[in-house]
Design a protein around this motif. Structure first.
Motif, PDB file in Angstrom:
ATOM      1  N   VAL A  86       0.864  -1.179   0.000  1.00  0.00           N
ATOM      2  CA  VAL A  86       0.000   0.000   0.000  1.00  0.00           C
ATOM      3  C   VAL A  86       0.904   1.233   0.000  1.00  0.00           C
ATOM      4  O   VAL A  86       1.687   1.432   0.934  1.00  0.00           O
ATOM      5  CB  VAL A  86      -0.932   0.018   1.233  1.00  0.00           C
ATOM      6  CG1 VAL A  86      -1.841   1.247   1.191  1.00  0.00           C
ATOM      7  CG2 VAL A  86      -1.751  -1.270   1.303  1.00  0.00           C
ATOM      8  N   VAL A  87       0.799   2.026  -1.065  1.00  0.00           N
ATOM      9  CA  VAL A  87       1.735   3.131  -1.276  1.00  0.00           C
ATOM     10  C   VAL A  87       0.980   4.461  -1.317  1.00  0.00           C
ATOM     11  O   VAL A  87      -0.134   4.529  -1.847  1.00  0.00           O
ATOM     12  CB  VAL A  87       2.493   2.898  -2.605  1.00  0.00           C
ATOM     13  CG1 VAL A  87       3.218   4.142  -3.077  1.00  0.00           C
ATOM     14  CG2 VAL A  87       3.459   1.729  -2.448  1.00  0.00           C
ATOM     15  N   ALA A  88       1.590   5.475  -0.736  1.00  0.00           N
ATOM     16  CA  ALA A  88       1.083   6.845  -0.877  1.00  0.00           C
ATOM     17  C   ALA A  88       1.899   7.526  -1.971  1.00  0.00           C
ATOM     18  O   ALA A  88       3.134   7.603  -1.873  1.00  0.00           O
ATOM     19  CB  ALA A  88       1.223   7.610   0.437  1.00  0.00           C
ATOM     20  N   ILE A  89       1.214   7.986  -3.021  1.00  0.00           N
ATOM     21  CA  ILE A  89       1.864   8.789  -4.066  1.00  0.00           C
ATOM     22  C   ILE A  89       1.713  10.239  -3.629  1.00  0.00           C
ATOM     23  O   ILE A  89       0.583  10.740  -3.493  1.00  0.00           O
ATOM     24  CB  ILE A  89       1.191   8.563  -5.423  1.00  0.00           C
ATOM     25  CG1 ILE A  89       1.247   7.079  -5.813  1.00  0.00           C
ATOM     26  CG2 ILE A  89       1.837   9.432  -6.509  1.00  0.00           C
ATOM     27  CD1 ILE A  89       0.325   6.729  -6.976  1.00  0.00           C
ATOM     28  N   ILE A  90       2.837  10.890  -3.390  1.00  0.00           N
ATOM     29  CA  ILE A  90       2.785  12.218  -2.775  1.00  0.00           C
ATOM     30  C   ILE A  90       2.535  13.283  -3.847  1.00  0.00           C
ATOM     31  O   ILE A  90       3.294  13.393  -4.817  1.00  0.00           O
ATOM     32  CB  ILE A  90       4.106  12.520  -2.026  1.00  0.00           C
ATOM     33  CG1 ILE A  90       4.487  11.350  -1.090  1.00  0.00           C
ATOM     34  CG2 ILE A  90       4.005  13.839  -1.261  1.00  0.00           C
ATOM     35  CD1 ILE A  90       3.492  11.023  -0.007  1.00  0.00           C
TER      36      ILE A  90
END
Ligand code: HEM
Length: 299
Positions: free
Chosen positions: A217-221
């Motif tokens: 689970v990744v946050a794309i900033i």
């Protein structure tokens, strides 16, 4: 502007009325698993799921409103909805699709598309897309990629721009993306044709009998200027910082009744995660899901 019930009604007109089924994403598989946050996650968000492992109920699905929709239709995204169990009856949801964008950026545009589809007139559908070039981005994106061979072999996006807040009150605008740990698993057009319309449920059942299906689970900033109000607008994600928030491990098939007993809600977020305040698609989704839920559980 149309309201939530108008959109749910239009979905049923466009795809058919199926009692006790979801007005959208009726074909799917309910699953359970666990989410384990990364060390970096609390630095971005104080939401409880980012500080300790929590149980998850999930549902893989096909978009659209047809319970018999073919699994081998490239243009139709997959869905992955997740509910993180925060204990004491509290939860937080993440509802994603296998494309970075949605097909419309306002409720009116979505209603107009569904109305054109309902007419059965290909010219009206074409006229809709001519008037709404932004609505082409989803189909263009999907059709440029191979069909997934597995619900566990494709990337999923939360589509909307969320604001994450950490314990120090620092805010970060980010989009959620789920990446299969085993990488993407794809089919050629010929393989997809040969698979036929109903392989995904059996595939995920066989897969989970052997091993969990894991997603990073990744946050794309987001950067200054990245749109936060337009569900059809791509971010230049290859050139954005990404922070791993943890791993969701999907471990078992669950009875359909487990997922049918509630509705995943995009706006059901814990303190530390907030949906966009200026995205009219995000604003209407959860109330539309409640209309659909209310109808499908009625006797
Ligand atoms: C105005 C726009 C939208 C409308 C009106 C809409 C409507 C709905 C409805 C009525 C349901 C069924 C809810 C239920 O009965 O539990 C649903 C499910 C779903 N929607 Fe949407 N939706 C919209 C946008 C989106 C977007 C942008 C995404 C992706 C980020 C998305 C992903 C999903 C998924 C994955 C499900 C399946 C949830 C499950 O498995 O129970 N939808 N949608």
């Amino acid at each position: 502007e149309p309201g939530p019930a108008d959109l749910v009604g239009a979905l049923s007109e466009a795809f058919g009325k199926y009692p006790h089924k979801r007005a959208a994403h009726p074909k799917g598989v309910c699953v359970t698993g666990v989410f384990t946050p990364s060390k970096e996650a609390p630095g971005l968000s104080k939401a409880p799921q980012f500080s300790k492992p929590v149980p998850v109920i999930g549902r893989f699905s096909l978009a659209g409103g047809n319970p018999e929709a073919p699994d081998n239709d490239k243009g139709n995204p997959k869905g992955l909805a997740l509910r993180f169990d925060l204990g004491d009856g509290a939860s937080t949801d993440l509802v994603t699709i296998s494309a970075p964008v949605f097909v419309a950026n306002t409720p009116q545009a979505f209603l107009d598309l569904l109305t054109a589809v309902t007419s059965g007139d290909a010219d009206k559908v074409k006229a809709f897309f001519d008037a709404h070039p932004e609505s082409k981005s989803q189909g263009t994106w999907l059709n440029a990629r191979p069909l997934p061979a597995s619900y566990a072999g494709v990337n999923y996006w939360g589509v909307h721009a969320f604001t994450l807040t950490n314990a120090d009150g620092e805010e970060t605008v980010a989009k959620f993306k789920l990446l299969p740990s085993s990488g993407e698993i794809t089919l050629t057009d010929a393989e997809a044709e040969a698979k036929g319309p109903n392989f995904l449920a059996d595939e995920i059942t066989a897969r989970l009998a052997k091993d969990p299906a894991r997603f990073d689970v990744v946050a794309i900033i987001g950067q200054e200027g990245d749109p936060t109000d337009d569900a059809t607008a791509l971010w230049d994600e290859d050139n954005r910082e990404k922070v791993s928030l943890g791993e969701v491990s999907i471990e078992a098939i669950a009875p359909e009744a487990t997922c049918d007993a509630f509705s995943f809600l995009p706006a059901n977020v814990a303190d530390g995660v907030a949906g966009p305040t200026n995205d009219p698609i995000f604003a209407i989704r959860s109330s539309a899901y409640i209309v659909s839920f209310t109808r499908r559980v009625a006797p």
